[in-house]
Design a protein around this motif. Structure first.
Motif, PDB file in Angstrom:
ATOM      1  N   SER A   8      44.478  41.152  47.165  1.00  0.00           N
ATOM      2  CA  SER A   8      44.961  42.198  46.439  1.00  0.00           C
ATOM      3  C   SER A   8      43.760  42.685  45.471  1.00  0.00           C
ATOM      4  N   THR A   9      43.695  43.862  45.042  1.00  0.00           N
ATOM      5  CA  THR A   9      42.568  44.235  44.037  1.00  0.00           C
ATOM      6  C   THR A   9      42.513  43.910  42.972  1.00  0.00           C
ATOM      7  N   SER A  10      43.837  43.879  42.326  1.00  0.00           N
ATOM      8  CA  SER A  10      43.914  43.010  40.715  1.00  0.00           C
ATOM      9  C   SER A  10      43.330  41.683  41.080  1.00  0.00           C
ATOM     10  N   VAL A  11      43.749  40.927  41.811  1.00  0.00           N
ATOM     11  CA  VAL A  11      43.310  39.527  41.953  1.00  0.00           C
ATOM     12  C   VAL A  11      41.911  39.314  42.013  1.00  0.00           C
ATOM     13  N   ILE A  12      41.333  39.949  43.024  1.00  0.00           N
ATOM     14  CA  ILE A  12      39.941  39.768  43.505  1.00  0.00           C
ATOM     15  C   ILE A  12      39.001  40.289  42.147  1.00  0.00           C
ATOM     16  N   VAL A  13      39.396  41.577  41.462  1.00  0.00           N
ATOM     17  CA  VAL A  13      38.753  42.110  39.928  1.00  0.00           C
ATOM     18  C   VAL A  13      38.833  41.421  38.995  1.00  0.00           C
ATOM     19  N   SER A  14      39.915  40.749  39.029  1.00  0.00           N
ATOM     20  CA  SER A  14      40.171  39.530  37.687  1.00  0.00           C
ATOM     21  C   SER A  14      39.293  38.425  37.958  1.00  0.00           C
ATOM     22  N   ILE A  15      39.305  37.968  39.189  1.00  0.00           N
ATOM     23  CA  ILE A  15      38.437  36.685  39.264  1.00  0.00           C
ATOM     24  C   ILE A  15      36.741  37.082  39.001  1.00  0.00           C
ATOM     25  N   ILE A  16      36.736  38.178  39.685  1.00  0.00           N
ATOM     26  CA  ILE A  16      35.062  38.819  39.704  1.00  0.00           C
ATOM     27  C   ILE A  16      34.689  38.916  38.091  1.00  0.00           C
ATOM     28  N   VAL A  17      35.546  39.700  37.371  1.00  0.00           N
ATOM     29  CA  VAL A  17      35.462  39.926  35.982  1.00  0.00           C
ATOM     30  C   VAL A  17      35.345  38.519  34.877  1.00  0.00           C
ATOM     31  N   GLY A  18      36.260  37.727  35.583  1.00  0.00           N
ATOM     32  CA  GLY A  18      35.955  36.246  34.817  1.00  0.00           C
ATOM     33  C   GLY A  18      34.656  35.620  34.958  1.00  0.00           C
ATOM     34  N   PHE A  19      34.507  35.701  36.252  1.00  0.00           N
ATOM     35  CA  PHE A  19      33.135  34.982  36.501  1.00  0.00           C
ATOM     36  C   PHE A  19      32.199  35.260  36.030  1.00  0.00           C
ATOM     37  N   VAL A  20      31.988  36.878  36.153  1.00  0.00           N
ATOM     38  CA  VAL A  20      30.690  37.353  35.599  1.00  0.00           C
ATOM     39  C   VAL A  20      30.932  37.142  33.923  1.00  0.00           C
ATOM     40  N   ALA A  21      31.794  37.220  33.588  1.00  0.00           N
ATOM     41  CA  ALA A  21      32.108  36.831  32.061  1.00  0.00           C
ATOM     42  C   ALA A  21      31.152  35.570  31.567  1.00  0.00           C
ATOM     43  N   LEU A  22      31.925  34.717  32.489  1.00  0.00           N
ATOM     44  CA  LEU A  22      31.557  33.295  32.241  1.00  0.00           C
ATOM     45  C   LEU A  22      29.889  33.088  32.460  1.00  0.00           C
ATOM     46  N   VAL A  23      29.415  33.692  33.288  1.00  0.00           N
ATOM     47  CA  VAL A  23      28.052  33.801  33.545  1.00  0.00           C
ATOM     48  C   VAL A  23      27.198  34.047  32.301  1.00  0.00           C
ATOM     49  N   PHE A  24      27.662  35.272  31.808  1.00  0.00           N
ATOM     50  CA  PHE A  24      27.220  36.030  30.457  1.00  0.00           C
ATOM     51  C   PHE A  24      27.304  34.868  29.296  1.00  0.00           C
ATOM     52  N   PHE A  25      28.366  34.400  29.360  1.00  0.00           N
ATOM     53  CA  PHE A  25      28.981  33.512  27.971  1.00  0.00           C
ATOM     54  C   PHE A  25      27.992  32.086  28.224  1.00  0.00           C
TER      55      PHE A  25
END
Length: 284
Positions: free
Chosen positions: A148-165
């Motif tokens: 699902s697009t919402s699942v994939i986008v949610s995980i990708i956004v979360g992972f990118v945010a953690l990298v920046f964090f």
């Protein structure tokens, strides 16, 4: 006090929830309160007890913490079979109010109070990061599955945010989360082992009641009674294991504990729709 107030607000919101989304919001606020309480309790214990007595102190703390999972399923089952699910939350409000009043009157600050600054951007990044990944994994079984697009986008956004964090923490003079601790191999090993342990324990506490109620078609109250002996044993052993930890060190208690857990999971894997209830009690 912030922790208890969050717990009270989240509990009231969950108890009065008209739809699932409000119930979920209430549970998230409850989780925020618990996220403050658990590490704070451990930190206070480490502050007021010397190293040679911390095992016994943590054992007593374990006894108190495990009393919830011990009595919770049985009480919740009784409430579900006699009242509505809302009363699972209303039932805890008097205890939370007692904690608030008793703590405000009698609990002193044992730690040195320091003036520290909170990096708001780090808070936002960590919230988006962990929240995105947890949400994506949680709804992966719904909303069209893992593709699902919402699942994939949610995980990708979360992972990118953690990298920046994580990057931001390495550049800050006083980071919100000191990632330098991960340069110590033993600390990394401890974190991984703790993750595996809690992942196993908490997932089993979810899956086992579902198995009994959906596969064996057992009432909620009966499910709680089946889990009660093992949970009570857990409570009784916690202080004893704490004292053994002080006397013999971690390896002496972790090794037999891990072996028993592995044997238990081996037996669990053989369960089916015709498994005897006494077998579930003994294995748990």
């Amino acid at each position: 006090m912030a922790s208890i107030l969050l717990s009270i607000f989240g509990t009231v919101l969950a108890a009065s929830a008209p739809v699932f989304s409000v119930l979920l919001a209430g549970r998230i606020i409850q989780a925020a309160g618990l996220a403050i309480n658990l590490p704070l309790t451990q930190n206070v214990i480490f502050t007021i007890f010397p190293p040679n007595k911390r095992g016994a102190a943590m054992g007593v703390m374990g006894l108190v913490m495990l009393a919830g999972p011990a009595l919770g399923p049985t009480l919740a089952g009784l409430i579900l079979d006699t009242l509505s699910w809302h009363w699972i939350f209303w039932f805890t409000i008097p205890f939370l109010l007692f904690s608030l009043i008793f703590g405000a009157k009698y609990l002193p600050n044992v730690n040195e109070v320091r003036k520290v600054s909170i990096d708001i951007f780090s808070v936002i990044l960590s919230t988006i990061g962990f929240g995105g990944i947890v949400y994506g994994v949680s709804v992966g079984g719904e909303h069209g599955g893992w593709t699902s697009t919402s699942v994939i986008v949610s995980i990708i956004v979360g992972f990118v945010a953690l990298v920046f964090f994580s990057y931001r923490q390495t550049k800050m003079e006083n980071p919100m989360l000191n990632l330098k601790a991960f340069t110590y191999p033993l600390f990394v090993l401890g974190v991984i082992m703790s993750f595996i342990t809690f992942f196993n324990m908490l997932s089993m506490l979810v899956i086992l009641p579902m198995y009994m109620q959906m596969a064996l078609v057992i009432a909620a109250f009966t499910t709680g009674l089946i889990l009660l002996p093992g949970s009570l044993l857990n409570c009784l052993l916690a202080p004893i294991i704490g004292r053994l930890f002080d006397k013999y060190g971690p390896k002496a208690v972790i090794t037999p504990g891990a072996i028993l857990v592995a044997i238990g999971y081996g037996i669990y894997s053989q369960f089916g729709t015709d498994t005897a209830l006494w077998m579930i009690v003994v294995t748990f």
